[in-house]
Design a protein around this motif. Structure first.
Motif, PDB file in Angstrom:
ATOM      1  N   UNK A 110     150.493  66.725 -31.109  1.00 18.05           N
ATOM      2  CA  UNK A 110     149.310  67.293 -30.804  1.00 18.05           C
ATOM      3  C   UNK A 110     149.271  68.166 -29.696  1.00 18.05           C
ATOM      4  N   UNK A 111     148.028  68.837 -29.727  1.00 11.55           N
ATOM      5  CA  UNK A 111     148.294  69.223 -28.000  1.00 11.55           C
ATOM      6  C   UNK A 111     147.989  68.708 -26.443  1.00 11.55           C
ATOM      7  N   UNK A 112     147.621  68.213 -26.858  1.00 12.15           N
ATOM      8  CA  UNK A 112     147.143  66.695 -25.958  1.00 12.15           C
ATOM      9  C   UNK A 112     148.237  65.509 -25.685  1.00 12.15           C
ATOM     10  N   UNK A 113     149.577  65.027 -26.648  1.00 13.70           N
ATOM     11  CA  UNK A 113     149.996  64.356 -26.674  1.00 13.70           C
ATOM     12  C   UNK A 113     151.761  64.353 -27.466  1.00 13.70           C
ATOM     13  N   UNK A 114     152.471  64.295 -27.741  1.00 15.37           N
ATOM     14  CA  UNK A 114     153.747  63.657 -28.303  1.00 15.37           C
ATOM     15  C   UNK A 114     154.343  62.842 -28.078  1.00 15.37           C
ATOM     16  N   UNK A 115     154.728  62.142 -29.303  1.00 16.99           N
ATOM     17  CA  UNK A 115     155.711  60.435 -29.477  1.00 16.99           C
ATOM     18  C   UNK A 115     156.045  60.784 -30.296  1.00 16.99           C
ATOM     19  N   UNK A 116     157.087  59.854 -30.266  1.00 19.75           N
ATOM     20  CA  UNK A 116     158.668  59.602 -32.127  1.00 19.75           C
ATOM     21  C   UNK A 116     158.360  57.736 -32.268  1.00 19.75           C
ATOM     22  N   UNK A 117     158.433  57.399 -32.978  1.00 20.49           N
ATOM     23  CA  UNK A 117     158.907  56.120 -33.123  1.00 20.49           C
ATOM     24  C   UNK A 117     160.196  56.447 -34.438  1.00 20.49           C
ATOM     25  N   UNK A 118     161.316  55.273 -34.186  1.00 23.36           N
ATOM     26  CA  UNK A 118     162.549  55.670 -35.335  1.00 23.36           C
ATOM     27  C   UNK A 118     161.930  54.724 -36.238  1.00 23.36           C
ATOM     28  N   UNK A 119     162.631  54.610 -37.154  1.00 22.74           N
ATOM     29  CA  UNK A 119     162.294  54.058 -38.449  1.00 22.74           C
ATOM     30  C   UNK A 119     164.071  52.820 -38.288  1.00 22.74           C
ATOM     31  N   UNK A 120     163.402  52.194 -39.322  1.00 21.75           N
ATOM     32  CA  UNK A 120     164.616  51.464 -39.734  1.00 21.75           C
ATOM     33  C   UNK A 120     164.479  50.797 -41.332  1.00 21.75           C
ATOM     34  N   UNK A 121     165.604  49.999 -41.980  1.00 21.11           N
ATOM     35  CA  UNK A 121     165.846  49.552 -43.238  1.00 21.11           C
ATOM     36  C   UNK A 121     166.324  50.343 -43.502  1.00 21.11           C
ATOM     37  N   UNK A 122     165.921  50.062 -45.312  1.00 17.23           N
ATOM     38  CA  UNK A 122     166.364  51.848 -46.321  1.00 17.23           C
ATOM     39  C   UNK A 122     165.215  51.539 -46.664  1.00 17.23           C
ATOM     40  N   UNK A 123     165.509  53.601 -46.996  1.00 20.21           N
ATOM     41  CA  UNK A 123     164.175  54.122 -48.258  1.00 20.21           C
ATOM     42  C   UNK A 123     165.060  53.860 -49.258  1.00 20.21           C
TER      43      UNK A 123
ATOM     44  N   UNK B 162     164.704  46.139 -53.365  1.00 19.36           N
ATOM     45  CA  UNK B 162     164.225  45.025 -52.108  1.00 19.36           C
ATOM     46  C   UNK B 162     164.095  45.430 -51.067  1.00 19.36           C
ATOM     47  N   UNK B 163     163.948  46.345 -50.422  1.00 15.77           N
ATOM     48  CA  UNK B 163     164.363  47.080 -49.028  1.00 15.77           C
ATOM     49  C   UNK B 163     162.879  48.242 -48.573  1.00 15.77           C
ATOM     50  N   UNK B 164     163.061  48.294 -47.767  1.00 14.80           N
ATOM     51  CA  UNK B 164     162.056  49.378 -47.439  1.00 14.80           C
ATOM     52  C   UNK B 164     162.361  49.757 -46.310  1.00 14.80           C
ATOM     53  N   UNK B 165     161.166  50.692 -45.745  1.00 14.48           N
ATOM     54  CA  UNK B 165     161.181  51.447 -43.911  1.00 14.48           C
ATOM     55  C   UNK B 165     160.543  50.895 -43.414  1.00 14.48           C
ATOM     56  N   UNK B 166     160.531  50.207 -41.816  1.00 14.96           N
ATOM     57  CA  UNK B 166     159.870  49.543 -41.235  1.00 14.96           C
ATOM     58  C   UNK B 166     159.997  50.766 -39.987  1.00 14.96           C
ATOM     59  N   UNK B 167     159.096  49.645 -39.561  1.00  8.55           N
ATOM     60  CA  UNK B 167     158.711  50.524 -37.251  1.00  8.55           C
ATOM     61  C   UNK B 167     159.497  49.767 -36.939  1.00  8.55           C
ATOM     62  N   UNK B 168     160.365  50.384 -35.990  1.00 13.11           N
ATOM     63  CA  UNK B 168     161.303  49.968 -35.102  1.00 13.11           C
ATOM     64  C   UNK B 168     160.653  49.109 -34.101  1.00 13.11           C
ATOM     65  N   UNK B 169     161.252  47.522 -35.063  1.00  8.73           N
ATOM     66  CA  UNK B 169     161.026  46.252 -34.059  1.00  8.73           C
ATOM     67  C   UNK B 169     160.161  46.447 -32.060  1.00  8.73           C
TER      68      UNK B 169
END
Length: 112
Positions: A24-37, A41-48
């Motif tokens: 957005x206008x004042x901020x930008x960032x990203x976060x990697x995902x791990x796991x399997x979509x 028996x698996x799911x996506x997760x935020x980077x530990x």
């Protein structure tokens, strides 16, 4: 994933792994995902070890939404369905020919 500000979307391609971006206008960032979509028996997760909040947006909510999506045909190793999905995306002008080629190559490498 959103149509307003902030812009929240997922990205992956031949050079970057799956991640969520917040802009957005004042901020930008990203976060990697791990796991399997949508894998059994698996799911996506935020980077530990990384904070789930970026630009005052709780990314865990978006990961939960991704994990709640129904399994797509082509997921789970069906080569023909995987190839068809990316061919359809290209014919609908959702991805470029070069991205289509890369992704179909991945289908052929990973799927049975």
């Amino acid at each position: 994933m959103t149509q307003n500000s902030p812009d929240i979307h997922t990205t992956f391609n031949e050079t970057v792994g799956l991640h969520i971006t917040v802009r957005h206008s004042r901020c930008e960032g990203k976060l990697d995902l791990t796991g399997a979509w949508n894998a059994q028996d698996h799911a996506l997760m935020l980077e530990s070890g990384k904070p789930s909040m970026i630009c005052n947006v709780n990314l865990q909510n978006y990961v939960d939404r991704l994990n709640a999506q129904a399994r797509l045909s082509g997921a789970g190793g069906d080569r023909a369905a995987c190839i068809t999905a990316f061919a359809t995306a290209a014919s609908n002008l959702r991805i470029s020919a070069s991205v289509q080629s890369f992704l179909i190559g991945r289908c052929k490498k990973v799927c049975k």
